[in-house]
Design a protein around this motif. Structure first.
Motif, mmCIF file in Angstrom:
data_model
loop_
_atom_site.group_PDB
_atom_site.id
_atom_site.type_symbol
_atom_site.label_atom_id
_atom_site.label_comp_id
_atom_site.label_asym_id
_atom_site.label_seq_id
_atom_site.Cartn_x
_atom_site.Cartn_y
_atom_site.Cartn_z
ATOM 1 N N GLY A 80 39.794 7.891 12.849
ATOM 2 C CA GLY A 80 40.168 7.480 11.494
ATOM 3 C C GLY A 80 40.874 6.142 11.487
ATOM 4 N N ILE A 81 41.802 5.977 12.418
ATOM 5 C CA ILE A 81 42.545 4.717 12.498
ATOM 6 C C ILE A 81 41.625 3.568 12.911
ATOM 7 C CG2 ILE A 81 44.362 3.484 13.747
ATOM 8 C CD1 ILE A 81 45.915 6.181 13.823
ATOM 9 N N GLU A 82 40.797 3.796 13.908
ATOM 10 C CA GLU A 82 39.864 2.755 14.349
ATOM 11 C C GLU A 82 38.939 2.319 13.211
ATOM 12 O OE1 GLU A 82 37.281 1.940 18.292
ATOM 13 O OE2 GLU A 82 36.903 3.867 17.310
ATOM 14 N N CYS A 83 38.576 3.251 12.359
ATOM 15 C CA CYS A 83 37.684 2.926 11.241
ATOM 16 C C CYS A 83 38.323 1.967 10.247
ATOM 17 C CB CYS A 83 37.200 4.198 10.556
ATOM 18 S SG CYS A 83 35.868 5.003 11.501
ATOM 19 N N PHE A 84 39.656 1.924 10.179
ATOM 20 C CA PHE A 84 40.301 0.932 9.323
ATOM 21 C C PHE A 84 39.899 -0.476 9.756
ATOM 22 C CE2 PHE A 84 44.004 4.123 8.834
ATOM 23 C CZ PHE A 84 43.383 4.751 7.774
ATOM 24 N N GLY A 85 39.796 -0.691 11.049
ATOM 25 C CA GLY A 85 39.347 -1.988 11.557
ATOM 26 C C GLY A 85 37.908 -2.275 11.182
ATOM 27 N N HIS A 86 37.050 -1.246 11.291
ATOM 28 C CA HIS A 86 35.640 -1.419 10.896
ATOM 29 C C HIS A 86 35.543 -1.758 9.405
ATOM 30 C CE1 HIS A 86 34.334 -0.076 14.755
ATOM 31 N NE2 HIS A 86 34.562 1.213 14.555
ATOM 32 N N ILE A 87 36.338 -1.074 8.602
ATOM 33 C CA ILE A 87 36.322 -1.314 7.156
ATOM 34 C C ILE A 87 36.745 -2.747 6.854
ATOM 35 C CG2 ILE A 87 37.436 -0.696 4.963
ATOM 36 C CD1 ILE A 87 37.562 2.236 6.149
ATOM 37 N N ALA A 88 37.797 -3.205 7.521
ATOM 38 C CA ALA A 88 38.258 -4.585 7.306
ATOM 39 C C ALA A 88 37.164 -5.581 7.689
ATOM 40 C CB ALA A 88 39.527 -4.854 8.119
ATOM 41 N N ARG A 89 36.478 -5.320 8.792
ATOM 42 C CA ARG A 89 35.415 -6.222 9.248
ATOM 43 C C ARG A 89 34.236 -6.226 8.281
ATOM 44 N NH1 ARG A 89 31.008 -4.844 11.839
ATOM 45 N NH2 ARG A 89 31.875 -2.859 12.542
ATOM 46 N N LEU A 90 33.831 -5.052 7.845
ATOM 47 C CA LEU A 90 32.632 -4.947 7.014
ATOM 48 C C LEU A 90 32.852 -5.333 5.559
ATOM 49 C CD1 LEU A 90 31.294 -1.570 8.419
ATOM 50 C CD2 LEU A 90 30.398 -3.856 8.888
ATOM 51 N N HIS A 91 34.015 -4.993 5.025
ATOM 52 C CA HIS A 91 34.268 -5.200 3.597
ATOM 53 C C HIS A 91 35.195 -6.383 3.316
ATOM 54 C CE1 HIS A 91 32.209 -1.500 2.425
ATOM 55 N NE2 HIS A 91 32.731 -0.974 3.517
ATOM 56 N N LYS A 92 35.763 -6.937 4.381
ATOM 57 C CA LYS A 92 36.683 -8.086 4.259
ATOM 58 C C LYS A 92 37.891 -7.753 3.388
ATOM 59 C CE LYS A 92 33.938 -10.706 6.683
ATOM 60 N NZ LYS A 92 33.578 -9.942 7.851
ATOM 61 N N LYS A 93 38.284 -6.467 3.398
ATOM 62 C CA LYS A 93 39.491 -6.050 2.687
ATOM 63 C C LYS A 93 39.938 -4.711 3.259
ATOM 64 C CE LYS A 93 37.108 -3.699 -1.134
ATOM 65 N NZ LYS A 93 37.001 -3.583 -2.588
ATOM 66 N N ILE A 94 41.207 -4.381 3.026
ATOM 67 C CA ILE A 94 41.761 -3.084 3.399
ATOM 68 C C ILE A 94 42.963 -2.837 2.503
ATOM 69 C CG2 ILE A 94 43.376 -3.875 5.195
ATOM 70 C CD1 ILE A 94 41.127 -0.878 5.742
ATOM 71 N N ASP A 95 43.201 -1.603 2.139
ATOM 72 C CA ASP A 95 44.347 -1.248 1.312
ATOM 73 C C ASP A 95 45.571 -1.124 2.222
ATOM 74 O OD1 ASP A 95 46.301 -0.153 -0.295
ATOM 75 O OD2 ASP A 95 45.060 1.507 -1.016
ATOM 76 N N LEU A 96 46.315 -2.205 2.343
ATOM 77 C CA LEU A 96 47.473 -2.230 3.238
ATOM 78 C C LEU A 96 48.520 -1.199 2.841
ATOM 79 C CD1 LEU A 96 47.864 -6.062 3.845
ATOM 80 C CD2 LEU A 96 47.081 -4.325 5.489
#
Length: 137
Positions: A80-96
């Motif tokens: 789950g935590i690693e996927c936050f990195g994938h999400i940031a890479r793919l979507h160019k955003k993350i809910d900090l």
């Protein structure tokens, strides 16, 4: 959102076994969601990775990744935590607001798996979103 077929095969070690997961060009959301209902860690991990890497759905990817970080298994939490990195890479955003505390806790974990996956997420988030890694310390 384009499919990310560069992730055709990737391996992850799970309880001493190699688990292979694929990014299929024929992504099926129902199959991925069905995997998330399994009792097998490898199915759960494959389901989440399939959603995060293939669905193009930022909200669903965030929701399921956050859910994983609330589980008992260090492998599931780490995924789950690693996927936050994938999400940031793919979507160019993350809910900090949603992920900062989770990742910070992961970095301090006694589990090498969770701490390592947290470091990976920080690296991806800081690189792809041009953020300072001190945010997670």
């Amino acid at each position: 959102m384009p499919r990310h077929d560069t992730y055709i095969k990737r391996c992850s070690q799970l309880n001493g076994k190699i688990v292979k997961y694929e990014n299929s060009s024929e992504f099926d959301i129902e199959s991925a969601l069905k995997l998330l209902k399994s009792d097998k860690e490898s199915d759960l991990i494959n389901g989440l990775l399939s959603i995060v890497l293939n669905s193009g759905d930022y909200n669903l990817s965030m929701e399921k990744s956050i859910e994983f970080t609330q589980k008992e298994s260090e492998w599931i939490i780490g995924c789950g935590i690693e996927c936050f990195g994938h999400i940031a890479r793919l979507h160019k955003k993350i809910d900090l607001n949603s992920v900062t505390e989770i990742i910070s806790r992961g970095l301090k974990s006694n589990s090498k798996i969770i701490a390592g996956k947290s470091e990976s997420a920080v690296d991806d988030i800081t690189h792809f979103l041009k953020l300072d890694g001190k945010l997670f310390k």
